[in-house]
Design a protein around this motif. Sequence first.
Motif, PDB file in Angstrom:
ATOM      1  N   UNK A  42       0.925  -1.122   0.002  1.00 45.51           N
ATOM      2  CA  UNK A  42       0.113  -0.052  -0.064  1.00 45.51           C
ATOM      3  C   UNK A  42       0.653   1.268   0.042  1.00 45.51           C
ATOM      4  N   UNK A  43       1.970   1.101   0.697  1.00 47.50           N
ATOM      5  CA  UNK A  43       2.898   2.302   0.635  1.00 47.50           C
ATOM      6  C   UNK A  43       3.639   2.598  -0.737  1.00 47.50           C
ATOM      7  N   UNK A  44       3.507   1.549  -1.515  1.00 47.23           N
ATOM      8  CA  UNK A  44       4.159   1.741  -2.779  1.00 47.23           C
ATOM      9  C   UNK A  44       5.700   1.371  -2.574  1.00 47.23           C
ATOM     10  N   UNK A  45       6.320   0.540  -1.579  1.00 42.51           N
ATOM     11  CA  UNK A  45       7.629   0.243  -1.370  1.00 42.51           C
ATOM     12  C   UNK A  45       7.805  -1.198  -1.423  1.00 42.51           C
ATOM     13  N   UNK A  46       6.973  -1.967  -2.220  1.00 37.26           N
ATOM     14  CA  UNK A  46       7.165  -3.414  -2.051  1.00 37.26           C
ATOM     15  C   UNK A  46       7.347  -3.994  -3.548  1.00 37.26           C
ATOM     16  N   UNK A  47       8.358  -4.765  -3.389  1.00 32.84           N
ATOM     17  CA  UNK A  47       8.984  -5.208  -4.928  1.00 32.84           C
ATOM     18  C   UNK A  47       8.642  -6.892  -4.679  1.00 32.84           C
ATOM     19  N   UNK A  48       8.176  -7.254  -5.750  1.00 32.45           N
ATOM     20  CA  UNK A  48       7.996  -8.969  -5.856  1.00 32.45           C
ATOM     21  C   UNK A  48       8.144  -9.503  -7.036  1.00 32.45           C
ATOM     22  N   UNK A  49       8.700 -10.568  -7.230  1.00 34.26           N
ATOM     23  CA  UNK A  49       8.821 -11.115  -8.565  1.00 34.26           C
ATOM     24  C   UNK A  49       8.667 -12.630  -8.293  1.00 34.26           C
ATOM     25  N   UNK A  50       7.942 -13.410  -9.365  1.00 35.54           N
ATOM     26  CA  UNK A  50       7.869 -14.672  -9.213  1.00 35.54           C
ATOM     27  C   UNK A  50       8.879 -15.607  -9.735  1.00 35.54           C
ATOM     28  N   UNK A  51       9.679 -16.343  -8.686  1.00 33.97           N
ATOM     29  CA  UNK A  51      10.660 -17.091  -9.107  1.00 33.97           C
ATOM     30  C   UNK A  51      10.551 -18.319 -10.006  1.00 33.97           C
ATOM     31  N   UNK A  52       9.589 -19.243  -9.172  1.00 25.67           N
ATOM     32  CA  UNK A  52       9.111 -20.468  -9.976  1.00 25.67           C
ATOM     33  C   UNK A  52       7.685 -20.717 -10.058  1.00 25.67           C
ATOM     34  N   UNK A  88      11.155 -11.415  -2.732  1.00 23.61           N
ATOM     35  CA  UNK A  88      10.645 -10.088  -1.889  1.00 23.61           C
ATOM     36  C   UNK A  88      12.003  -9.455  -2.015  1.00 23.61           C
ATOM     37  N   UNK A  89      11.813  -8.150  -2.437  1.00 20.99           N
ATOM     38  CA  UNK A  89      13.090  -7.295  -2.024  1.00 20.99           C
ATOM     39  C   UNK A  89      12.858  -6.306  -0.893  1.00 20.99           C
ATOM     40  N   UNK A  90      13.603  -6.125   0.292  1.00 22.83           N
ATOM     41  CA  UNK A  90      13.532  -5.536   1.437  1.00 22.83           C
ATOM     42  C   UNK A  90      13.270  -3.909   1.174  1.00 22.83           C
ATOM     43  N   UNK A  91      12.206  -3.227   1.572  1.00 20.17           N
ATOM     44  CA  UNK A  91      12.021  -1.943   1.240  1.00 20.17           C
ATOM     45  C   UNK A  91      13.172  -1.183   2.035  1.00 20.17           C
ATOM     46  N   UNK A  92      13.705  -1.726   3.028  1.00 18.98           N
ATOM     47  CA  UNK A  92      14.733  -0.891   4.134  1.00 18.98           C
ATOM     48  C   UNK A  92      16.131  -1.031   3.498  1.00 18.98           C
ATOM     49  N   UNK A  93      16.728  -2.200   3.207  1.00 18.73           N
ATOM     50  CA  UNK A  93      17.956  -2.326   2.697  1.00 18.73           C
ATOM     51  C   UNK A  93      18.119  -2.911   1.307  1.00 18.73           C
ATOM     52  N   UNK A  94      17.272  -3.505   0.624  1.00 20.90           N
ATOM     53  CA  UNK A  94      17.139  -3.934  -0.534  1.00 20.90           C
ATOM     54  C   UNK A  94      17.603  -5.303  -0.947  1.00 20.90           C
ATOM     55  N   UNK A  95      18.080  -5.897   0.214  1.00 23.66           N
ATOM     56  CA  UNK A  95      18.411  -7.244   0.432  1.00 23.66           C
ATOM     57  C   UNK A  95      17.150  -8.180  -0.220  1.00 23.66           C
ATOM     58  N   UNK A  96      17.265  -9.379  -0.628  1.00 22.18           N
ATOM     59  CA  UNK A  96      16.178 -10.119  -1.667  1.00 22.18           C
ATOM     60  C   UNK A  96      16.226 -11.623  -0.785  1.00 22.18           C
ATOM     61  N   UNK A  97      14.959 -11.935  -0.629  1.00 22.29           N
ATOM     62  CA  UNK A  97      14.850 -13.386  -0.415  1.00 22.29           C
ATOM     63  C   UNK A  97      13.390 -14.033  -0.962  1.00 22.29           C
ATOM     64  N   UNK A  98      13.510 -15.312  -0.630  1.00 21.11           N
ATOM     65  CA  UNK A  98      12.363 -15.998  -1.261  1.00 21.11           C
ATOM     66  C   UNK A  98      11.410 -16.444  -0.346  1.00 21.11           C
ATOM     67  N   UNK A  99      10.140 -16.407  -0.630  1.00 19.28           N
ATOM     68  CA  UNK A  99       8.838 -16.982   0.219  1.00 19.28           C
ATOM     69  C   UNK A  99       8.149 -18.117  -0.498  1.00 19.28           C
ATOM     70  N   UNK A 100       7.398 -18.759   0.101  1.00 20.77           N
ATOM     71  CA  UNK A 100       6.776 -19.686  -0.390  1.00 20.77           C
ATOM     72  C   UNK A 100       5.165 -19.367  -0.469  1.00 20.77           C
ATOM     73  N   UNK A 101       4.710 -18.330  -0.036  1.00 21.17           N
ATOM     74  CA  UNK A 101       3.378 -17.804  -0.243  1.00 21.17           C
ATOM     75  C   UNK A 101       3.305 -16.665  -1.485  1.00 21.17           C
ATOM     76  N   UNK A 102       1.932 -16.597  -1.858  1.00 20.46           N
ATOM     77  CA  UNK A 102       2.018 -15.237  -2.794  1.00 20.46           C
ATOM     78  C   UNK A 102       1.666 -14.250  -2.287  1.00 20.46           C
ATOM     79  N   UNK A 103       2.676 -13.144  -2.243  1.00 21.17           N
ATOM     80  CA  UNK A 103       2.663 -11.733  -1.318  1.00 21.17           C
ATOM     81  C   UNK A 103       2.032 -10.840  -2.172  1.00 21.17           C
TER      82      UNK A 103
END
Length: 72
Positions: free
Chosen positions: A35-45, A55-70
């Motif tokens: 909602x804040x427009x600070x969220x980046x997500x991309x489908x990996x598989x 998911x790209x962290x809006x605070x530091x830019x680091x990225x990680x993977x999650x198993x639910x559809x954000x």
Amino acid sequence: MLTDCPYCGDPLTNEQQSVMCDHCDEGFHVPCARDAGEFAVEEETHFLRSNTYRIDCPNCGDAWSVGFDPRE
């Protein structure tokens, strides 16, 4: 230890779409960051119901993977 969402101030819980960055330890609710427009997500598989998303962290830019559809 779970903290409060920096966007809405509510506690981060396992019952909501809460995520925490392993790099900077910043946690947030996925819908709040979106909602804040600070969220980046991309489908990996894309495999049946076992999709993973980056998911790209809006605070530091680091990225990680999650198993639910954000995006939902």
